[in-house]
Each structure stands twice: as C-alpha cells, then as structure tokens.
Design a protein around this motif. Structure first.
Motif, PDB file in Angstrom:
ATOM      1  N   ALA A 190      -4.654 -28.398  10.733  1.00  0.00           N
ATOM      2  CA  ALA A 190      -3.718 -29.146  11.571  1.00  0.00           C
ATOM      3  C   ALA A 190      -4.096 -28.920  13.025  1.00  0.00           C
ATOM      4  CB  ALA A 190      -2.279 -28.706  11.333  1.00  0.00           C
ATOM      5  N   TRP A 191      -4.292 -30.003  13.757  1.00  0.00           N
ATOM      6  CA  TRP A 191      -4.551 -29.924  15.196  1.00  0.00           C
ATOM      7  C   TRP A 191      -3.251 -30.120  15.949  1.00  0.00           C
ATOM      8  CZ3 TRP A 191      -8.868 -28.600  17.791  1.00  0.00           C
ATOM      9  CH2 TRP A 191     -10.087 -28.588  17.098  1.00  0.00           C
ATOM     10  N   VAL A 192      -2.990 -29.238  16.911  1.00  0.00           N
ATOM     11  CA  VAL A 192      -1.806 -29.365  17.758  1.00  0.00           C
ATOM     12  C   VAL A 192      -2.256 -29.869  19.123  1.00  0.00           C
ATOM     13  CG1 VAL A 192       0.200 -28.198  18.758  1.00  0.00           C
ATOM     14  CG2 VAL A 192      -0.696 -27.457  16.527  1.00  0.00           C
ATOM     15  N   PHE A 193      -1.730 -31.019  19.531  1.00  0.00           N
ATOM     16  CA  PHE A 193      -2.073 -31.631  20.812  1.00  0.00           C
ATOM     17  C   PHE A 193      -0.860 -31.571  21.736  1.00  0.00           C
ATOM     18  CE2 PHE A 193      -4.570 -33.900  17.533  1.00  0.00           C
ATOM     19  CZ  PHE A 193      -5.829 -33.478  17.931  1.00  0.00           C
ATOM     20  N   GLY A 194      -1.110 -31.229  23.000  1.00  0.00           N
ATOM     21  CA  GLY A 194      -0.012 -30.999  23.927  1.00  0.00           C
ATOM     22  C   GLY A 194       0.240 -32.136  24.902  1.00  0.00           C
ATOM     23  N   ASN A 195       1.049 -31.826  25.887  1.00  0.00           N
ATOM     24  CA  ASN A 195       1.443 -32.792  26.902  1.00  0.00           C
ATOM     25  C   ASN A 195       0.244 -33.274  27.712  1.00  0.00           C
ATOM     26  OD1 ASN A 195       2.420 -33.190  29.955  1.00  0.00           O
ATOM     27  ND2 ASN A 195       4.042 -33.832  28.563  1.00  0.00           N
ATOM     28  N   GLU A 196       0.292 -34.548  28.111  1.00  0.00           N
ATOM     29  CA  GLU A 196      -0.810 -35.167  28.834  1.00  0.00           C
ATOM     30  C   GLU A 196      -1.123 -34.459  30.143  1.00  0.00           C
ATOM     31  OE1 GLU A 196       1.916 -36.542  27.752  1.00  0.00           O
ATOM     32  OE2 GLU A 196       1.481 -38.252  26.465  1.00  0.00           O
ATOM     33  N   ALA A 197      -0.087 -33.996  30.835  1.00  0.00           N
ATOM     34  CA  ALA A 197      -0.269 -33.434  32.176  1.00  0.00           C
ATOM     35  C   ALA A 197      -0.531 -31.932  32.164  1.00  0.00           C
ATOM     36  CB  ALA A 197       0.954 -33.739  33.035  1.00  0.00           C
ATOM     37  N   TRP A 198       0.205 -31.189  31.354  1.00  0.00           N
ATOM     38  CA  TRP A 198       0.085 -29.724  31.436  1.00  0.00           C
ATOM     39  C   TRP A 198      -0.359 -29.070  30.129  1.00  0.00           C
ATOM     40  CZ3 TRP A 198       4.950 -32.157  32.139  1.00  0.00           C
ATOM     41  CH2 TRP A 198       5.835 -32.033  31.079  1.00  0.00           C
ATOM     42  N   GLY A 199      -0.720 -29.845  29.150  1.00  0.00           N
ATOM     43  CA  GLY A 199      -1.274 -29.257  27.932  1.00  0.00           C
ATOM     44  C   GLY A 199      -0.243 -28.500  27.110  1.00  0.00           C
ATOM     45  N   LEU A 200      -0.689 -27.432  26.488  1.00  0.00           N
ATOM     46  CA  LEU A 200       0.174 -26.640  25.613  1.00  0.00           C
ATOM     47  C   LEU A 200       0.653 -25.383  26.318  1.00  0.00           C
ATOM     48  CD1 LEU A 200      -1.943 -26.859  22.341  1.00  0.00           C
ATOM     49  CD2 LEU A 200       0.319 -27.865  22.669  1.00  0.00           C
ATOM     50  N   PRO A 201       1.946 -25.063  26.223  1.00  0.00           N
ATOM     51  CA  PRO A 201       2.431 -23.818  26.814  1.00  0.00           C
ATOM     52  C   PRO A 201       1.910 -22.616  26.037  1.00  0.00           C
ATOM     53  CG  PRO A 201       4.179 -24.892  25.574  1.00  0.00           C
ATOM     54  CD  PRO A 201       3.030 -25.856  25.605  1.00  0.00           C
ATOM     55  N   GLU A 202       1.913 -21.467  26.676  1.00  0.00           N
ATOM     56  CA  GLU A 202       1.372 -20.252  26.077  1.00  0.00           C
ATOM     57  C   GLU A 202       2.053 -19.934  24.749  1.00  0.00           C
ATOM     58  OE1 GLU A 202      -0.683 -17.186  24.940  1.00  0.00           O
ATOM     59  OE2 GLU A 202      -1.226 -18.414  26.679  1.00  0.00           O
ATOM     60  N   GLU A 203       3.361 -20.127  24.658  1.00  0.00           N
ATOM     61  CA  GLU A 203       4.068 -19.783  23.426  1.00  0.00           C
ATOM     62  C   GLU A 203       3.629 -20.672  22.253  1.00  0.00           C
ATOM     63  OE1 GLU A 203       7.088 -22.034  26.120  1.00  0.00           O
ATOM     64  OE2 GLU A 203       5.454 -20.564  26.317  1.00  0.00           O
ATOM     65  N   THR A 204       3.214 -21.901  22.541  1.00  0.00           N
ATOM     66  CA  THR A 204       2.706 -22.774  21.475  1.00  0.00           C
ATOM     67  C   THR A 204       1.282 -22.385  21.104  1.00  0.00           C
ATOM     68  OG1 THR A 204       4.110 -24.604  22.214  1.00  0.00           O
ATOM     69  CG2 THR A 204       2.241 -25.158  20.799  1.00  0.00           C
TER      70      THR A 204
END
Length: 282
Positions: A220-234
């Motif tokens: 499973a690939w987790v993709f984050g927010n367009e502007a700031w990516g993935l937060p550290e906790e994720t």
C-alpha cells in the motif's frame, strides 16, 4: 408525449433543481447522489451495478450517443431530454458535452476491501485537490491496483472535478472513504500488506527498493498533501518512507506523477519473478 417527439423537461422541474443542487457537497452527502458528466463517465456509470439513477441529455447528444441512452435505459435510469440551457445549469463544466448523469454513491466499506486481501492499494492522506485525487485514482486503476482509500481528511470523492479527473476509473475499483489514516494502515498491515509512504525526503530510494527486490509483495502506497506532503506521525506508521529519485534537474514531481511512478513500480515488481502476482505462483 408531444406529437413531435418526447417533451423536453422543464427548467423549473423539481428533477432539474435536485440535480443542480448536487454540485454542493452537503446535498451530495444528504442524498447520497453525485453527478457524472460527459459520454465516457455516463457510459461507465450505466455499466456499473445499479449506479445510474437519472440521465439528462440534449436532443443532439441523445442522437449522437444513442447507444449510451439505450444502455442507461437498460440500467433502469430515468432519461430526460433537456435543452442546452438546462444541461448548462446542471453541469459544472465550462463546455458541457450534453450528457449529465445522476449517480448513486458507490464507495466500498473499508472492511470489505480488507476481506478482498488486495495486493496493491493507494491511500490518499490529506489530499485536498479534487483533480489530484481523481488523477491518482485513475493511475491506481491503470497500474492494476485493487483498491483506493481516501482518509477522513481528504477531499470528497464525489466532487465533480474528482469524478471528471478519474475519467471513469471511479467505476472500476473499490474505493473506501472517510477512513482515519491510522485505521487504514493498521487494517492493511493486519492482512500482510507492506506500507510505503511516498515522500520526496524519504530515507529509502525507489530505485534501491526495486534493485533489492523488496517490492514484490502486497503493498500500500500512502500519498500525502500536495503542498506539505506527509506529516511525521503518518510517516512513522509506514514500513518505509520512499522517495522517487530525481535524475535530472527538476525540483520535484507533482503528486499525480509521483503516484503513477510508485504504483507502476510496485505493479512491475509484483509481476516479476517471485512477485505476489507472478505467473509462477501456485
């Protein structure tokens, strides 16, 4: 029925008013209905279970796409002929194509996705742009993913821009919505899926992962927010945080492009020798 053919639906019809309101998220959620515009999306909706509830079409579009009109009727949809102004009022596009379908929600419970034991999944965490969400869904479909998960902080799956950007892929694979990212990761890990977080600053390189042969299993690939990516906790929830290598001078890749690269890399590894979809598997 008019002696000159089917009557056009009135712009003041309650059906037209109800369809027009579906451009707004609160009405979509309340009615559990959304709009699919254009021949490609309407054709896909007509062929997917009991999804297409109603279809508005101009006379010209009904003649041009007679096969779609027939498929819609066969699917049990109520078909309304409408003038161009009615279609323009309902449509959310600048240049409507003469067909607007009203569709029933079709998201899949996350637990049902897990029961299917998917081998390739895209998880959208805090993805807010509907165009990006729809495009990633299209990429996942093209790469052979078996499910997409939109977390509770992500954009509405049924936003008209997301539906259009999916180019029909919304109707091709199971999509779960409103799942907390922690729940999504925990559930996928429990059925043996490896979690990879896509991040431009990741400690692991996608090329290295491929070279080391670590990507052939369920992923499973987790993709984050367009502007700031993935937060550290994720990122901390993932088994690995992976970056797509930049071999040229580009500053970065946008979300949809990076998602396509990652998903296709997994698809290739899974179909290779020893991969979870290898033809040599028993």
């Amino acid at each position: 029925m008019s002696p000159h053919g089917p009557e056009l639906i009135s712009p003041r019809s309650s059906r037209v008013s109800a369809a027009r309101r579906l451009a707004r998220r609160n009405f979509r959620s309340k009615e559990r209905l959304f709009l699919a515009e254009g021949p490609q999306a309407v054709r896909e909706a007509a062929g997917y279970k009991d999804t297409l509830a109603e279809l508005f079409a101009t006379v010209e579009a009904a003649e041009r796409y007679a096969d779609i009109i027939s498929e819609a009727r066969d699917a049990g949809a109520r078909v309304h002929l409408a003038d161009e102004q009615v279609i323009a009022d309902i449509s959310t596009t600048v240049t409507p194509q003469g067909l607007v379908g009203v569709c029933r929600f079709l998201d899949t419970p996350f637990e049902e996705i897990l029961r299917g034991r998917p081998k390739l999944v895209a998880v959208l965490a805090n993805v807010r742009d509907p165009g990006n969400a729809g495009t990633v869904l299209r990429c996942a479909d093209a790469a052979g993913a078996e499910a997409v998960v939109l977390t509770d902080a992500s954009v509405d799956l049924y936003n008209p821009k997301a539906v259009r950007a999916s180019v029909g892929s919304l109707f091709h694979l199971p999509v779960a919505v409103g799942v907390p990212v922690e729940q999504a990761v925990a559930g996928l890990k429990e059925i043996g899926v490896r979690i990879l977080a896509a991040d431009g600053a990741g400690t692991d390189d996608l090329d290295d992962e491929l070279d080391q042969g670590t990507m052939g299993g369920p992923t499973a690939w987790v993709f984050g927010n367009e502007a700031w990516g993935l937060p550290e906790e994720t990122r901390a929830l993932a088994d690995a945080v992976v970056r797509v290598p930049i071999h040229g001078k580009a500053e970065s890749l946008n979300l949809a492009t990076a998602a396509a690269v990652c998903l296709y890399a997994s698809a290739r590894a899974q179909r290779g020798s020893g991969g979870c979809r290898s033809v040599t598997d028993s």
